[in-house]
Write an enzyme that holds these catalytic residues in place. Structure first.
Site, PDB file in Angstrom:
ATOM      1  N   LYS A 256     -14.209 101.462  44.472  1.00  0.00           N
ATOM      2  CA  LYS A 256     -14.927 100.976  43.289  1.00  0.00           C
ATOM      3  C   LYS A 256     -15.976 101.991  42.846  1.00  0.00           C
ATOM      4  O   LYS A 256     -16.102 102.291  41.651  1.00  0.00           O
ATOM      5  CB  LYS A 256     -15.594  99.619  43.595  1.00  0.00           C
ATOM      6  CG  LYS A 256     -14.590  98.487  43.713  1.00  0.00           C
ATOM      7  CD  LYS A 256     -15.199  97.225  44.303  1.00  0.00           C
ATOM      8  CE  LYS A 256     -14.121  96.159  44.538  1.00  0.00           C
ATOM      9  NZ  LYS A 256     -14.588  94.992  45.288  1.00  0.00           N
TER      10      LYS A 256
ATOM     11  N   ASP B  36     -17.860  89.942  38.826  1.00  0.00           N
ATOM     12  CA  ASP B  36     -16.754  89.395  39.615  1.00  0.00           C
ATOM     13  C   ASP B  36     -16.337  88.009  39.108  1.00  0.00           C
ATOM     14  O   ASP B  36     -15.349  87.451  39.582  1.00  0.00           O
ATOM     15  CB  ASP B  36     -17.183  89.263  41.090  1.00  0.00           C
ATOM     16  CG  ASP B  36     -16.397  90.193  41.995  1.00  0.00           C
ATOM     17  OD1 ASP B  36     -15.433  90.814  41.505  1.00  0.00           O
ATOM     18  OD2 ASP B  36     -16.750  90.297  43.185  1.00  0.00           O
TER      19      ASP B  36
ATOM     20  N   GLN C 123     -19.807  92.351  47.831  1.00  0.00           N
ATOM     21  CA  GLN C 123     -18.491  92.491  48.452  1.00  0.00           C
ATOM     22  C   GLN C 123     -18.266  91.358  49.454  1.00  0.00           C
ATOM     23  O   GLN C 123     -19.065  91.152  50.367  1.00  0.00           O
ATOM     24  CB  GLN C 123     -18.389  93.865  49.149  1.00  0.00           C
ATOM     25  CG  GLN C 123     -17.032  94.164  49.734  1.00  0.00           C
ATOM     26  CD  GLN C 123     -15.917  94.263  48.690  1.00  0.00           C
ATOM     27  OE1 GLN C 123     -16.096  94.841  47.620  1.00  0.00           O
ATOM     28  NE2 GLN C 123     -14.768  93.683  48.980  1.00  0.00           N
TER      29      GLN C 123
END
Ligand code: NDP
Length: 297
Positions: A57, A124, A101
Site C-alpha cells: 500500500k 477502508d 491494518q
C-alpha cells in the site's frame, strides 16, 4: 484481457496499474491547488502478512504522489494508546485517509478504533457511518475490495444489471458490502455462507460468482456454468508457500467465461481503490470535485 484456455483472464494487475496512473494524473492536478493526498496507515504488531500488505500500500500510494505515513506500534500497544494515535490522525489536516491494518492483536477491540476515524477519512469504508451510507445507497467511502471487484467488472465491460450474482461469504469486509454495491447496480444477489445448503447448486446458478471465503480452492470447476464470470477474492497460502484463491482456478478456467487469477486479480484492485478513496477524500477537503481534477471513470 488475455485469452487463456477457455476463460478470459480478468487481469486485475494491469487494470490496477491503469487506475493508479489515472489517480497519479489527478493528484498532479490537485497539487496545483496546493493539496497533496495524505494517507496514514496504522500497523500494530508484527504479523508478517500485514507487513507485506502495508508495504504494498505504501509503495502504491508513494507512486501516485501521495504523502504516506506509516504509524508502526508495538504488538503490546494498549487500546487507549491505539485510539489516541488514530484520534491524532483524525484532526491532522494533512491526512485525508486513515487505514488501520486488520487484524489487530487479540487483546485489542477493533470497533472503537475504527470508530475513531472520521467518516470523511475512512478510506477502508468500515465505520458505522460508511456502512450505513452504503446500506442506504448514500454517498460515502466504499470498502476497497468490493469497490475493486465492481471497478474490474466495469472496466472489463461485463454488465451487472439484471445478472444473478452469487456471493460465497458474508463478512463485513467483503461479502456484505459487495452485496449492497451489486444491489445498487441492479443485480439479483444471493449470499451464501458456511450454513448454506447445496452450495454447489447455488454456485451453478451464478452469472457472476464472488468467492470470499478463505478456504483454498473451495469452489470447484463443476460448480460453475459456462457463462459465469468468477471474481476470486480469496488469498490463501498453501503448505508449499503458493498463493491460491477460493476457486480451483485450473479447473474453473476450463469451464467459465471469465475469471480473476490469484495473485494478480482482486488484490491489486483493492490497493488501487484505496488510492481512489484517498484521492477523493483529498479533493473533497479542498472543496473540489474529482471530475474538476480530470477524474473520468
Ligand atoms: P471471513 O473469514 O471474515 O469470512 C469468510 C466467510 O466465508 C464467512 O461468511 C463464512 O461463513 C464463509 N465460509 C467459510 N467457510 C465456508 C464454507 N465451507 N462454505 C461456505 N461459506 C463458508 O473472511 P473475509 O471475507 O475477510 O476474507 C475472505 C477471503 O478473502 C480470505 O481468503 C481473505 O484473505 C481474502 N481477502 C482478500 C482481499 C483482497 O484484497 N483480495 C481483501 C480481504 C480479504 P459464516 O459467516 O457462516 O462463518
Amino acid at each position: 484481457m488475455d485469452k487463456m484456455k477457455n476463460a478470459t483472464i480478468l487481469d486485475g494487475k494491469a487494470t490496477a496499474v491503469k487506475v493508479r496512473e489515472e489517480v497519479a494524473a489527478c493528484t498532479a492536478k490537485l497539487a496545483e491547488h496546493g493539496v497533496q493526498p495524505g494517507l496514514a496507515v496504522v500497523l500494530v504488531g508484527d504479523d508478517p502478512a500485514s507487513h507485506v500488505y502495508v508495504r504494498n500500500k505504501d509503495r502504491a500510494a508513494n507512486g501516485a504522489g501521495f504523502d504516506v505515513r506509516t504509524v508502526r506500534l508495538a504488538a503490546d500497544t494498549s487500546q487507549q494508546d491505539l485510539e489516541a494515535e488514530v484520534r491524532k490522525l483524525a484532526v491532522d489536516d494533512k491526512v485525508h485517509g486513515i487505514l488501520v491494518q486488520l487484524p489487530l492483536p487479540k487483546h485489542l477491540d477493533s470497533t472503537p478504533v475504527i470508530e475513531s476515524i472520521p467518516p470523511a477519512k475512512d478510506v477502508d469504508g468500515l465505520t458505522l457511518a460508511s456502512v450505513g451510507a452504503l446500506a442506504l445507497n448514500q454517498p460515502g467511502m466504499r470498502p476497497c475490495t468490493p469497490a475493486g471487484c465492481i471497478e474490474l467488472l466495469d472496466r472489463a465491460g461485463i454488465s451487472i444489471e439484471g445478472k444473478h450474482v452469487v456471493i460465497v461469504g458474508r463478512s463485513m469486509l467483503v461479502g456484505k458490502p459487495i452485496a449492497n454495491l451489486l444491489l445498487a447496480r441492479n443485480a439479483t444477489v444471493t449470499i451464501c455462507h458456511s450454513r448454506t445448503k447445496d452450495l454447489k447448486g447455488h454456485c451453478l446458478q451464478a452469472d457472476i460468482l464472488v468467492a470470499a471465503v478463505g478456504v483454498p480452492q473451495l469452489v470447484k470447476g463443476d460448480w460453475l456454468s459456462a457463462d459465469c464470470t468468477v471474481l476470486d477474492v480469496g488469498i490463501n497460502r498453501t503448505d508449499e508457500g503458493k498463493l491460491v484463491g477460493d476457486v480451483d482456478f485450473d479447473a474453473a478456467s476450463q469451464v467459465v467465461s471469465a475469471i480473476t487469477p490469484v495473485p494478480g486479480g482482486i488484490g491489486p484492485m483493492t490497493i488501487a481503490m484505496l488510492l481512489v478513496n484517498t484521492f477523493f477524500g483529498a479533493a473533497q477537503s479542498a472543496g473540489l470535485s474529482p471530475k474538476e481534477l480530470g477524474w473520468k471513470p
